[in-house]
Design a protein around this motif. Structure first.
Motif: not given
Ligand code: GDP
Length: 501
Positions: A258-261, A274-276, A372-374, A399-401
């Protein structure tokens, strides 16, 4: 303005406290700094009223007095306090506008001085000592309204033009300021006046017990008016969202992206990534301009069962945001959607039920299938089929990546925000709550007219009684343009303006 003596008299009979404010002549002359407060390259001092030129001339030293310069032309000179004639306050440029050909409809002088706070303060002090009064907020515009240069809807649009911060908000405000909404209202008012006159004609023939007006024709007119009023009122929810910024809630389980988007949409990295799981605890509200529309993004805490009280608070807020949002972006991951994990899938379905329960029927639901990159393939039919089962209006694999489909997400947001309104500059969109309220009131009054004219009405009403409801409709529409208004309404509206406008 479209007021007629007939109409005004009838309205005055009904509402004695209402005033018709056209062509008021003000005795006093007002002044204010019209540019933004603080230091600037230039500051514009505006003076308006019967003594504007005379007062300006008392501090002005130029090749000719302002009283004799050509109107609407800039002229160079010097400003000095008459009590200290040798001491120049500033070199300046003045423009004289002569009544009625000025914004306020009165004699107006605009003096551009250097934008030092000292010069600005001195200019105002000087003008007040020479007989001006400091203008109240919005008083120049109020005078423009009072002199009949603009109507109330146009005056309000001026404030909206000044406040507009996106192409969408600007376009709507500008069209209203230039009078498109007012023209439409004038057209409807004129039809209503015709309707009222036809109904009242019956009165003159009442002795002969003649139903003079063709009631089926009158009914047709009333129905058409009602449809115009309702069409205008229906644009308010979109118009209001465009004016204030369209609220979008980004929701979904923790760690789905969500944050990445949000960061991609905002174009910077303000929210914490973050990953946590559960890191984004607070509601972060930020704005972005997408294709000319301002969006207010509400990044929400991940929704999952947890004992952490702080996180729970965030989750509660997330649910509250669902109700507030006009657009929901529900983020899931492509791997969760494509996988066979029954716990994950049942959680997604639970979430869908919760979202459906909380969201308003008008709220658009966009399913963002992230990461979707995964997936082993870029071909997404299975993902889209799974997404369809979650009941979103639109699903976007992204994919935000890799950046896949992020432009499509932006475009979909824009389309959802502007749904129901055309992109044509000629379309009228209501953005003002006061106008919306008046349209709703007009709609109820015209409803009564329609009911009374509809064949089979339990007791046929005489024309003059139906005409009263028509007059009431006229009254409500008249409050929008200010044909009918009260000093209280005017004070409320203009107090929201800045000083100098
Ligand atoms: P939130 O908790 O939903 O806000 O998720 P974050 O935006 O913090 O992302 C959680 C993890 O997913 C982070 O490590 C990001 O780098 C990763 N992530 C986010 N978007 C993508 C994506 O499109 N592809 C991949 N492979 N990882 C992603």
């Amino acid at each position: 303005m479209t007021s007629t003596t007939d109409e005004t008299t009838a309205t005055n009979r009904q509402m004695e406290t209402f005033i018709t404010p056209n062509n008021t002549i003000h005795a006093d002359t007002i002044c204010a700094i019209s540019t933004a407060p603080g230091t600037g390259g230039i500051a514009v001092v505006r003076i308006s009223g019967p003594q504007a030129t005379e007062i300006a001339d008392s501090i002005w030293h130029g090749s000719t007095p302002l009283a004799t310069v050509r109107a609407n032309t800039a002229t160079f000179g010097r400003v000095a306090d008459p009590d200290r004639p040798g001491e120049t306050l500033d070199e300046a440029v003045a423009t004289v506008f002569r009544a009625p050909r000025s914004f306020t409809g009165e004699d107006t002088v605009e003096i551009s001085v250097h934008g030092s706070p000292f010069i600005q303060r001195e200019m105002i002090n000087l003008l007040i000592r020479r007989g001006c009064r400091l203008a109240e907020p919005g008083e120049f515009t109020r005078r423009a309204f009072a002199s009949g240069k603009i109507d109330l809807a146009q005056a309000e649009a001026i404030a909206d033009v000044i406040a507009s911060d996106s192409r969408g908000a600007h376009r709507i405000a500008l069209s209203q300021m230039r009078g498109q909404f007012s023209e439409k209202l004038a057209e409807m008012r004129s039809q209503l006046l015709d309707l009222a006159s036809l109904l009242e004609l019956e009165l003159d023939f009442s002795e002969e017990d003649v139903e003079f007006a063709d009631r089926s024709r009158l009914l047709e007119i009333a129905r058409s008016l009602k449809s115009h009023v309702d069409t205008l009122a229906a644009t308010f929810s979109t118009g209001d969202a465009i004016k204030r910024g369209v609220p979008v809630a980004i929701i979904g389980s923790p760690n789905v992206g969500k944050s990445s988007i949000l960061n991609k949409l905002l174009g910077d990295n303000r929210a914490l990534v973050s990953d946590i799981p559960g890191t984004t605890r607070d509601t972060v509200e930020d704005t972005a301009d997408i294709e000319g529309i301002t969006f207010r993004f509400i990044d929400t805490a991940g929704i999952r069962a947890t004992d952490d009280p702080v996180e729970n608070l965030g989750i509660e807020r997330s649910f509250a945001n669902i109700a507030k949002a006009r657009i929901l972006v529900w983020v899931v991951t492509a791997t969760d959607l494509a996988g066979n994990d029954t716990t994950t899938l049942s959680h997604l379905h639970e979430l869908r039920d919760e979202i459906s329960r909380l969201k308003s029927p008008d709220t658009a639901l966009i399913l963002a299938v992230n990461k979707t990159d995964l997936l082993p393939t870029r071909d997404h039919p299975a993902t889209l089929r799974a997404a369809e089962r979650l009941g979103a209006d639109t699903a976007i694999p992204l994919s935000t990546v890799t950046g896949e489909n992020l432009p499509l997400l932006r475009h979909t947001l824009h389309a959802a925000a502007t749904q129901g309104i055309s992109s044509s500059a000629n379309d009228i969109i209501v953005t003002n709550a006061r106008h919306y309220e008046a349209l709703r009131n007009a709609s109820s009054s015209i409803d009564r007219v329609i009911a009374s004219l509809t064949p089979g009405h339990p007791y046929p009403l005489p024309g003059d009684l139906i005409a009263q409801d028509v007059r009431e409709t006229l009254h409500h529409l008249g409050t929008i343009t200010g044909t009918i208004t009260t000093p209280e309404i005017l004070s409320t509206i203009f107090s929201r303006f800045c000083i100098g406008k």
